[in-house]
Design a protein around this motif. Structure first.
Motif, PDB file in Angstrom:
ATOM      1  N   ILE A  55       1.052  -1.303  -0.243  1.00  0.00           N
ATOM      2  CA  ILE A  55      -0.039   0.269   0.185  1.00  0.00           C
ATOM      3  C   ILE A  55       1.258   1.098   0.391  1.00  0.00           C
ATOM      4  N   ALA A  56       1.468   1.154   0.839  1.00  0.00           N
ATOM      5  CA  ALA A  56       3.176   2.392   0.891  1.00  0.00           C
ATOM      6  C   ALA A  56       3.139   2.433  -0.535  1.00  0.00           C
ATOM      7  N   ARG A  57       3.599   1.523  -1.570  1.00  0.00           N
ATOM      8  CA  ARG A  57       4.395   2.473  -2.665  1.00  0.00           C
ATOM      9  C   ARG A  57       3.523   2.350  -3.503  1.00  0.00           C
ATOM     10  N   LEU A  58       2.019   1.837  -3.436  1.00  0.00           N
ATOM     11  CA  LEU A  58       1.108   2.931  -4.309  1.00  0.00           C
ATOM     12  C   LEU A  58       1.158   4.404  -4.539  1.00  0.00           C
ATOM     13  N   LEU A  59       1.014   4.415  -2.635  1.00  0.00           N
ATOM     14  CA  LEU A  59       1.117   6.006  -2.313  1.00  0.00           C
ATOM     15  C   LEU A  59       2.079   7.311  -2.173  1.00  0.00           C
ATOM     16  N   ASN A  60       3.372   6.193  -1.773  1.00  0.00           N
ATOM     17  CA  ASN A  60       4.349   6.989  -2.230  1.00  0.00           C
ATOM     18  C   ASN A  60       4.630   7.733  -0.373  1.00  0.00           C
ATOM     19  N   MET A  61       4.629   6.484   0.319  1.00  0.00           N
ATOM     20  CA  MET A  61       4.923   6.471   1.649  1.00  0.00           C
ATOM     21  C   MET A  61       5.640   5.886   2.281  1.00  0.00           C
ATOM     22  N   LEU A  62       6.245   6.296   3.703  1.00  0.00           N
ATOM     23  CA  LEU A  62       6.810   5.103   4.460  1.00  0.00           C
ATOM     24  C   LEU A  62       5.874   4.026   4.646  1.00  0.00           C
ATOM     25  N   PRO A  63       6.245   2.403   5.513  1.00  0.00           N
ATOM     26  CA  PRO A  63       5.438   2.036   5.280  1.00  0.00           C
ATOM     27  C   PRO A  63       4.177   1.406   6.621  1.00  0.00           C
ATOM     28  N   GLU A  64       5.595   2.926   7.771  1.00  0.00           N
ATOM     29  CA  GLU A  64       5.421   2.591   8.670  1.00  0.00           C
ATOM     30  C   GLU A  64       4.545   3.778   9.372  1.00  0.00           C
ATOM     31  N   MET A 174      -4.028  18.742   7.367  1.00  0.00           N
ATOM     32  CA  MET A 174      -4.695  18.572   5.988  1.00  0.00           C
ATOM     33  C   MET A 174      -4.828  17.164   5.986  1.00  0.00           C
ATOM     34  N   HIS A 175      -6.525  17.273   6.472  1.00  0.00           N
ATOM     35  CA  HIS A 175      -6.576  15.666   6.514  1.00  0.00           C
ATOM     36  C   HIS A 175      -7.338  15.386   4.807  1.00  0.00           C
ATOM     37  N   CYS A 176      -7.613  13.817   4.080  1.00  0.00           N
ATOM     38  CA  CYS A 176      -8.257  13.946   2.589  1.00  0.00           C
ATOM     39  C   CYS A 176      -8.370  11.728   2.984  1.00  0.00           C
ATOM     40  N   ASP A 177     -10.182  12.783   2.852  1.00  0.00           N
ATOM     41  CA  ASP A 177     -10.657  11.196   2.634  1.00  0.00           C
ATOM     42  C   ASP A 177     -10.413  10.490   1.022  1.00  0.00           C
ATOM     43  N   ALA A 178      -9.625   9.799   1.172  1.00  0.00           N
ATOM     44  CA  ALA A 178      -9.083   9.289   0.082  1.00  0.00           C
ATOM     45  C   ALA A 178     -10.196   7.466  -0.684  1.00  0.00           C
ATOM     46  N   ALA A 179     -10.771   7.808   0.038  1.00  0.00           N
ATOM     47  CA  ALA A 179     -11.879   6.024   0.103  1.00  0.00           C
ATOM     48  C   ALA A 179     -11.702   6.123  -1.532  1.00  0.00           C
ATOM     49  N   GLN A 180     -12.240   6.645  -2.068  1.00  0.00           N
ATOM     50  CA  GLN A 180     -12.833   6.718  -3.901  1.00  0.00           C
ATOM     51  C   GLN A 180     -11.580   7.230  -4.426  1.00  0.00           C
ATOM     52  N   ALA A 181     -10.291   7.785  -4.307  1.00  0.00           N
ATOM     53  CA  ALA A 181      -9.327   7.484  -5.170  1.00  0.00           C
ATOM     54  C   ALA A 181      -8.543   7.015  -4.901  1.00  0.00           C
ATOM     55  N   PHE A 182      -8.221   6.715  -4.104  1.00  0.00           N
ATOM     56  CA  PHE A 182      -7.102   4.805  -3.763  1.00  0.00           C
ATOM     57  C   PHE A 182      -7.629   3.443  -5.076  1.00  0.00           C
ATOM     58  N   ALA A 183      -6.699   3.449  -5.537  1.00  0.00           N
ATOM     59  CA  ALA A 183      -6.883   2.440  -6.582  1.00  0.00           C
ATOM     60  C   ALA A 183      -6.999   3.192  -7.241  1.00  0.00           C
ATOM     61  N   ASP A 188      -0.550  10.826  -4.322  1.00  0.00           N
ATOM     62  CA  ASP A 188       0.522  10.464  -3.234  1.00  0.00           C
ATOM     63  C   ASP A 188       1.074  11.181  -2.582  1.00  0.00           C
ATOM     64  N   VAL A 189       1.121  11.398  -1.561  1.00  0.00           N
ATOM     65  CA  VAL A 189       0.829  11.803  -0.134  1.00  0.00           C
ATOM     66  C   VAL A 189       2.086  13.017   0.495  1.00  0.00           C
ATOM     67  N   ASP A 190       2.551  13.245  -0.565  1.00  0.00           N
ATOM     68  CA  ASP A 190       3.805  14.120  -0.995  1.00  0.00           C
ATOM     69  C   ASP A 190       3.111  15.428  -1.835  1.00  0.00           C
ATOM     70  N   ALA A 191       2.591  14.848  -2.843  1.00  0.00           N
ATOM     71  CA  ALA A 191       2.401  15.380  -3.594  1.00  0.00           C
ATOM     72  C   ALA A 191       1.140  16.280  -3.503  1.00  0.00           C
ATOM     73  N   LEU A 192       0.371  14.994  -2.903  1.00  0.00           N
ATOM     74  CA  LEU A 192      -1.442  16.224  -2.055  1.00  0.00           C
ATOM     75  C   LEU A 192      -1.116  17.203  -0.375  1.00  0.00           C
ATOM     76  N   GLY A 193      -0.287  16.556  -0.208  1.00  0.00           N
ATOM     77  CA  GLY A 193       0.650  18.013   1.041  1.00  0.00           C
ATOM     78  C   GLY A 193      -0.551  17.416   2.112  1.00  0.00           C
ATOM     79  N   VAL A 194      -0.347  16.273   1.990  1.00  0.00           N
ATOM     80  CA  VAL A 194      -1.394  15.805   2.873  1.00  0.00           C
ATOM     81  C   VAL A 194      -1.013  15.357   4.122  1.00  0.00           C
ATOM     82  N   ALA A 212      -7.304   2.284   6.411  1.00  0.00           N
ATOM     83  CA  ALA A 212      -5.700   2.501   6.705  1.00  0.00           C
ATOM     84  C   ALA A 212      -6.126   3.850   7.270  1.00  0.00           C
ATOM     85  N   LEU A 213      -5.133   4.410   7.744  1.00  0.00           N
ATOM     86  CA  LEU A 213      -4.732   6.029   7.909  1.00  0.00           C
ATOM     87  C   LEU A 213      -3.417   6.161   7.537  1.00  0.00           C
ATOM     88  N   TYR A 214      -3.360   7.022   6.512  1.00  0.00           N
ATOM     89  CA  TYR A 214      -1.568   7.480   6.664  1.00  0.00           C
ATOM     90  C   TYR A 214      -2.012   8.439   7.576  1.00  0.00           C
TER      91      TYR A 214
END
Length: 379
Positions: A55-64, A174-183, A188-194, A212-214
Motif C-alpha cells: 500500500i505504501a508503494r502505491l501512495l509514495n509513503m513510508l510503510p510505518e 490536512m486530512h483527505c478522505d481518499a476512499a474513492q480515489a485510492f487505486a 501521492d501523499v507528498d504531492a498532495l501535501g496531506v 487504513a489511515l496514513y
C-alpha cells in the motif's frame, strides 16, 4: 432470476480474483495472530508488513506511517477526533466541505457538539469548492481541514493539493478522505501535501472490513480505541486480521500495475454510456474534474422511486449506500443546488475494472426504456 448488471462500484467493488487468491491461505492454514511471539505469529506479522509495504508503494509513503483500521470510517474518526483531542491542542475549529461523506460530516458535527467550531464550505453547481472561500476560512484557529479527493456520489475531484497548501500556511493539519480515489487515480501523499489520508479496501477491489489511515510523521493524534495498542505505536488497538490486510495489500499491488489501463477503460465506458442515452438528462457534477467511473444523472420530470423500481435488472443507486438505506435525500445533490424533486430523479451509476461494454449497452437501453415508460420523449 438472472443477476442484475452490477453498476454500483461506488458502494463497493468486486474482489479481484488475484486478491481472493492471496487471501485464501490466511483463512485456514496461516491463521496465526500477527502480534504473537512464535512462528505462526511471526509469519502472520510478515504478511501484514508486506501488505503495509504494498500500500505504501502505491501512495509514495513510508510503510510505518500506515495504521490499519476497520475501514475508512474508522480512519476518518481517528483523524478528526485524534487531532481535536491530541494533548496540547489549543485550536478548536474544523473546516470541511458540504459534499463530504457522512463519516466526515457526522464526526465533525459530533465534535462541534463537544465544543469545537465547525466551518462547512459550500460548492458551486459543479460540486467544486471555491479556493478563495477556502483561503478565507482557513485561519490560524483551525485545527484540521478535511477535503475528500473523489466524491462518492458525483465523482468530482477536489483540488486537495491547493487546499493542503492553504492548511499548511495556517499551521493546520490536512486530512483527505481518499476512499474513492485510492487505486483509481494517482495518489501521492507528498504531492498532495496531506498529513492524514483515509483509505478503504472494498472500494479498491479488496475485501470489506479493512481500511487504513496514513499519518504523516510528526502529526499529533490521540488514540480513539484503547487496549493492546497494536497499531501505530499505540495509536490503534485491536488484533489485526492478516487475511484482510493481505487482501488490501494485494489490491494495491494490482492497482499499481493497472492504474492507467483501468482509467482508460472507465473513460471508454463513460463515452459509450453517454452516447447510448437518448432521453433528456443532466449531469450532476463537473464534466471534467472527475473520475469517469461515476455517472450521476438527473432525469427531469421522472419519478425517481418508480425509475429505480423499473430498473430491477440493474444494480444502481440513488446516492450513497449509507444514506439510501435510511431513505434520506442526497446532501451532496442538495449542496449542488438541486431541489428535492430533481435530486429524487437522479441515479448514480458506477462501473470499473470488470464492467464490459455489453453491460453498459444493455444498461443504457434499460434506462432509456424506463424513462420513456414515464411518458418522457426521446432527446
Amino acid at each position: 432470476m438472472a443477476a442484475p448488471i452490477y453498476l454500483d462500484y461506488q458502494a463497493t467493488t468486486p474482489v479481484d480474483p488475484a486478491v481472493a487468491a492471496a487471501m485464501q491461505p490466511f483463512l485456514l492454514d496461516r491463521f496465526g495472530n500477527p502480534h504473537s511471539q512464535h512462528r505462526p505469529g511471526w509469519e502472520a506479522e510478515a504478511a501484514v508488513d508486506n501488505a503495509r509495504a504494498q500500500i505504501a508503494r502505491l501512495l509514495n509513503m513510508l510503510p510505518e506511517a500506515l495504521v490499519f483500521t476497520s475501514g475508512a470510517t474508522e480512519a476518518t474518526n481517528l483523524a478528526l477526533k485524534g487531532v481535536l483531542t491530541a494533548p496540547g491542542q489549543a485550536r478548536r475549529r474544523i473546516v470541511t466541505v458540504a459534499t463530504e461523506h457522512s463519516c466526515v460530516l457526522d464526526t465533525a458535527e459530533y465534535l462541534r457538539e463537544l465544543g469545537a467550531e465547525l466551518t462547512v464550505l459550500g460548492v458551486d453547481a459543479d460540486g467544486l469548492i471555491d479556493l478563495d472561500a477556502a483561503a478565507a476560512a482557513i485561519g490560524d484557529d483551525v485545527a484540521i481541514v478535511s477535503v475528500m479527493a473523489v466524491n462518492n456520489e458525483i465523482g468530482v475531484i477536489q483540488p486537495v493539493a491547493e487546499v493542503a497548501a492553504l492548511a499548511k500556511r495556517a499551521g493546520a493539519v490536512m486530512h483527505c478522505d481518499a476512499a474513492q480515489a485510492f487505486a483509481k487515480i494517482p495518489v501521492d501523499v507528498d504531492a498532495l501535501g496531506v498529513d492524514l489520508l483515509s483509505l478503504s479496501g472494498h472500494k479498491a477491489y479488496g475485501p470489506k472490513g479493512i481500511g487504513a489511515l496514513y499519518v504523516r510523521p510528526g502529526t499529533r493524534l490521540a488514540p480513539q480505541m484503547h487496549g493492546g495498542g497494536q497499531e501505530g505505536g499505540g495509536l490503534r488497538s485491536g488484533t489485526l486480521a492478516p487475511m484482510l490486510c493481505v487482501g488490501f495489500g494485494k489490491a494495491a499491488e494490482v492497482a499499481a500495475a493497472r492504474l492507467d489501463a483501468d482509467a482508460a477503460h472507465v473513460r471508454e465506458l463513460w463515452d459509450r454510456a453517454l452516447a447510448a442515452l437518448d432521453v433528456p438528462y443532466s449531469l450532476n457534477g463537473s464534466a471534467t474534474a472527475r473520475w469517469h467511473g461515476n455517472l450521476n444523472l438527473c432525469f427531469p420530470s421522472v419519478d425517481g422511486a418508480r425509475l429505480l423500481a423499473d430498473l430491477r435488472g440493474l444494480a444502481v443507486s440513488a446516492g450513497a449506500a449509507c444514506a439510501s438505506a435510511k431513505g434520506k435525500p442526497s446532501h451532496v445533490l442538495a449542496a449542488l443546488g438541486l431541489p428535492d424533486a430533481l435530486a429524487k430523479a437522479s441515479l448514480r451509476i458506477g462501473w470499473g475494472r470488470f464492467t464490459t461494454a455489453d453491460e453498459i449497452d444493455r444498461a443504457m437501453a434499460m434506462i432509456n426504456d424506463a424513462v420513456r415508460a414515464q411518458g418522457v420523449r426521446a432527446a
